[in-house]
Enzyme design. Structure first.
Site, mmCIF file in Angstrom:
data_model
loop_
_atom_site.group_PDB
_atom_site.id
_atom_site.type_symbol
_atom_site.label_atom_id
_atom_site.label_comp_id
_atom_site.label_asym_id
_atom_site.label_seq_id
_atom_site.Cartn_x
_atom_site.Cartn_y
_atom_site.Cartn_z
ATOM 1 N N ASP A 1 5.885 0.292 3.185
ATOM 2 C CA ASP A 1 6.252 -0.927 3.882
ATOM 3 C C ASP A 1 5.991 -2.132 2.990
ATOM 4 O O ASP A 1 5.723 -2.000 1.797
ATOM 5 C CB ASP A 1 5.515 -1.036 5.219
ATOM 6 C CG ASP A 1 3.993 -0.955 5.044
ATOM 7 O OD1 ASP A 1 3.503 -1.201 3.914
ATOM 8 O OD2 ASP A 1 3.301 -0.654 6.028
ATOM 9 N N GLU B 1 5.828 9.801 3.009
ATOM 10 C CA GLU B 1 5.480 8.459 2.550
ATOM 11 C C GLU B 1 4.438 8.520 1.437
ATOM 12 O O GLU B 1 3.406 9.177 1.574
ATOM 13 C CB GLU B 1 4.944 7.614 3.701
ATOM 14 C CG GLU B 1 4.725 6.156 3.322
ATOM 15 C CD GLU B 1 4.415 5.264 4.524
ATOM 16 O OE1 GLU B 1 4.533 4.039 4.386
ATOM 17 O OE2 GLU B 1 4.058 5.803 5.593
ATOM 18 N N TYR C 1 -4.991 0.703 9.571
ATOM 19 C CA TYR C 1 -6.180 0.923 8.744
ATOM 20 C C TYR C 1 -7.430 0.471 9.490
ATOM 21 O O TYR C 1 -8.201 -0.347 9.008
ATOM 22 C CB TYR C 1 -6.040 0.210 7.393
ATOM 23 C CG TYR C 1 -4.950 0.814 6.533
ATOM 24 C CD1 TYR C 1 -5.140 2.041 5.911
ATOM 25 C CD2 TYR C 1 -3.725 0.169 6.375
ATOM 26 C CE1 TYR C 1 -4.136 2.616 5.140
ATOM 27 C CE2 TYR C 1 -2.721 0.734 5.611
ATOM 28 C CZ TYR C 1 -2.935 1.953 4.997
ATOM 29 O OH TYR C 1 -1.930 2.524 4.237
ATOM 30 N N ASP D 1 0.802 -1.219 0.000
ATOM 31 C CA ASP D 1 0.000 0.000 0.000
ATOM 32 C C ASP D 1 0.834 1.268 0.000
ATOM 33 O O ASP D 1 0.446 2.277 -0.587
ATOM 34 C CB ASP D 1 -0.947 0.012 1.206
ATOM 35 C CG ASP D 1 -0.201 0.235 2.509
ATOM 36 O OD1 ASP D 1 0.632 -0.619 2.871
ATOM 37 O OD2 ASP D 1 -0.447 1.271 3.165
#
Length: 497
Positions: free
Chosen positions: A81, A471, A230, A78
Site C-alpha cells: 500500500d 503481499e 500494526y 511498508d
C-alpha cells in the site's frame, strides 16, 4: 541423541522433504542477496536519487508532513500500500542494520547498496524524531482511506495526515523500536561517516528516554489508524528491553547495562516466547544479549544465553523443548498471520547469527540429551532459505525475480499498475481496481520482493487478491539480507540437490 544423530536427523529431514519434488536446483545466494536489497528501492517514498535502479518507480509523497508543518518526505512504504507505518519501518531498519553489523563483511559488492537502503530509512527516522520537541512522528496517511483506493504512489490523492506520539499520547513501543533502529545504524556508519553515526546515536538516546519516561502503547493513543494493521499486540515492554540492549551495544555505556539488569525480568527477559517479528522482540533481544555473554564475557547476561538455547531447542524435533510446526515440505510455519515468511526470515537470521556467536566461542546447545552445534543451526537456517528460493514442493521461488518460477500477481499497487513512464496520465483512486482484479501478470517486476508465502500444507495462491500470501513487506526482506549474506560467504559453490 548425540551430535552425530542431530546431524543425521537434519540430513534425513532435508532428504525426506526434498527428494520427492527436486531433482537438481542450483541456488545462487549472491544473486538472491543483491535482489533482496534491490527490493527496497521499489518501496522508496520521496524524491528518488539519480542512482535509482528500480526505474519504473518515480517521486512520491513529496509533501508528506505538510499537514503538521513538518518535512516527512522519504522513508519506505511498508508493503503493497501507500502508507508509511513507523513501527514496522523502524523494525525493518533495525534488522537491516543488524544484518550489516553481523554480515556486512560477507556482502562484498552489495555492502554499499545495503548501507544505502539503511540510510534511506534512517534519514527519515531522524526527521520523524527531530521535527518537534517531545514528539515522534510515527505514521503518514490514514490506512483506512488508503485501502479504499488502488493507485500508484506517484498518483496518491488520499489524505496524507500525520500521526505522532507525545508525552500526553505515548507510544513506548514505536519509540523504543525507533531508538533501537537508530542505535544499531550508528554502529554501521561509525567508521564510514562518524558525524552521521554520532547524530544517530544522540537521537537514539533521546528517543529511548522519551519512550521510557512516557510509558504507554501507541495502539492506545492511535488505535483507529494503527489497528488492526500494526497494533502493538505484545505491548511495549519488549521494545524497551530491545532498545536498551541496542543502546548498550552502540554506546557501551554502563547505564544501559544497569537498566537491563534492573528491568529485564519485568520487561519480558524471562519469557520464553519464540516469535520474532515487528511486534515481538523478546527472542531477538535474548540472542543479542547472548552475544555480550558469549563474546564479551558479561557473566551477568548468562540468563539470556539460557533462554536463547531454549529457543533453539524449540525448533529441533525430538528434543524435550520442541514446539515448532513445519509444513510437509519442511517450512517453519507459525500460523499467527497470513504472512508466514516474515517469521521464517527472522528465524533464519537468528539461527545464523547465533551460530556465528557459537562458532566464535566453541559453544554448543544442550537440549536435554541432545547436543546441537553451530553447524546444525546453519543447516536448519539454510533449509528455510532454500525453501524460499525454490527448493519446495511447488518448485517456486517466493522471491520475485529469482529463479525461473516466481509469483507474477503480487499484492502491490505500484507493481500491478502501469508505471508512470508507460502511462503518464494519473490513475485515480477507484480506477486502479481494474488492475487489481484482472488476471494479467504485474507489469512491473518488484525484483527481490519476498511475499507472504504458502500455507501450512505448502499451498500457494498466486493471486493479487490473496494479500496474506501474495503481499511483500520490508520486514520480510530485511532479516533475509543478513541470512543470504552469510550463506553467500560460507557456501562456496551453489548447492546441488
Amino acid at each position: 541423541m548425540a551430535i552425530r544423530e542431530v546431524s543425521l536427523w537434519l540430513l534425513l529431514l532435508c532428504i525426506c522433504s526434498c527428494c520427492a519434488w527436486s531433482k537438481s536446483v542450483e541456488l545462487n545466494y549472491a544473486d538472491a542477496l543483491a535482489k533482496s536489497i534491490l527490493f527496497f528501492e521499489g518501496q522508496r517514498s520521496g524524491k528518488l536519487p539519480a542512482s535509482q535502479r528500480m526505474t519504473w518507480r518515480a517521486d512520491s509523497g513529496l509533501t508528506d508532513g505538510a499537514a503538521d508543518d513538518v518535512n516527512l518526505a522519504g522513508g519506505y512504504y511498508d508493503a503493497g500500500d501507500n502508507v508509511k507505518f513507523g513501527f514496522p519501518m523502524a523494525f525493518t531498519t533495525t534488522m537491516l542494520a543488524w544484518s550489516v553489523i553481523e554480515f556486512g563483511s560477507s556482502m562484498k559488492g552489495q555492502l554499499e547498496n545495503a548501507k544505502a537502503a539503511l540510510r534511506w530509512s534512517t534519514d527519515y527516522l531522524l526527521k520523524a524524531a527531530n521535527a518537534k520537541p517531545n514528539t515522534l512522528y510515527v505514521q503518514v496517511a490514514d490506512p483506512n482511506a488508503d485501502h479504499r483506493c488502488w493507485e500508484r504512489p506517484e498518483d496518491m490523492d488520499t489524505p496524507r495526515g500525520v500521526y505522532k506520539v507525545t508525552p500526553q499520547n505515548p507510544g513506548s513501543d514505536v519509540a523504543a523500536e525507533t531508538a533501537a533502529a537508530l542505535a544499531a545504524a550508528s554502529i554501521v556508519f561509525r567508521q564510514s561517516d562518524p558525524s552521521y553515526s554520532n547524530q544517530l546515536l544522540r537521537t537514539a538516546i533521546k528517543v529511548f528516554d522519551f519512550a521510557d519516561e512516557h510509558r504507554g502503547a501507541y495502539s492506545d493513543s492511535l488505535g483507529s489508524v494503527v489497528c488492526p494493521f500494526y497494533c502493538s499486540y505484545s505491548g511495549y515492554n519488549d521494545e524497551l528491553l530491545w532498545g536498551a540492549s541496542w543502546l548498550h551495544r552502540a554506546s557501551q555505556e554502563t547505564a544501559y547495562m544497569g537498566y537491563i539488569q534492573s528491568n529485564g525480568h519485568i520487561l519480558g527477559g524471562e519469557d520464553d516466547v519464540y516469535t520474532f517479528s515487528w511486534d515481538d522482540k523478546r527472542v531477538g533481544t535474548k540472542i543479542l544479549l547472548s552475544k555480550a555473554f558469549l563474546m564479551d564475557k558479561l557473566e551477568e547476561l548468562e540468563v539470556y544465553k539460557v533462554h536463547s538455547d531454549n529457543f533453539i531447542c524449540s525448533l529441533v524435533p525430538g528434543t524435550p523443548q520442541f514446539q515448532a510446526q513445519y509444513t510437509p515440505g519442511g517450512l517453519l510455519f507459525k500460523g499467527i498471520s497470513g504472512s508466514n515468511l516474515q517469521y521464517v526470515t527472522t528465524t533464519a537470521f537468528l539461527l545464523v547469527t547465533y551460530a556465528k556467536y557459537m562458532r566464535t566461542t566453541g559453544e554448543a546447545v544442550s537440549c536435554g540429551a541432545t547436543t546441537v552445534t553451530a553447524a546444525n543451526l546453519v543447516s536448519l537456517a539454510k533449509k528455510q532459505v532454500d525453501y524460499i528460493l525454490g527448493v519446495n514442493p511447488a518448485k517456486m521461488s517466493y522471491m520475485v525475480g529469482f529463479g525461473d518460477k516466481y509469483p507474477q500477481h503480487i499484492h502491490h499497487r505500484g507493481s500491478s499498475l502501469p508505471s508512470v513512464r508507460v502511462h503518464p496520465q494519473p490513475i485515480h483512486c477507484g480506477d486502479g481496481f481494474q488492475f487489481l482484479y484482472n488476471s494479467s501478470p504485474n507489469p512491473n517486476v518488484l525484483v527481490g520482493a519476498v511475499v507472504g508465502g504458502p500455507d501450512s500444507q505448502d499451498n500457494f495462491a498466486d493471486d493479487r487478491n490473496n494479500y496474506q500470501q501474495s503481499e511483500p513487506a520490508t520486514y520480510i526482506n530485511a532479516p533475509l539480507v543478513g541470512a543470504l549474506a552469510f550463506l553467500a560467504e560460507t557456501v562456496q559453490k551453489p548447492v546441488l540437490y
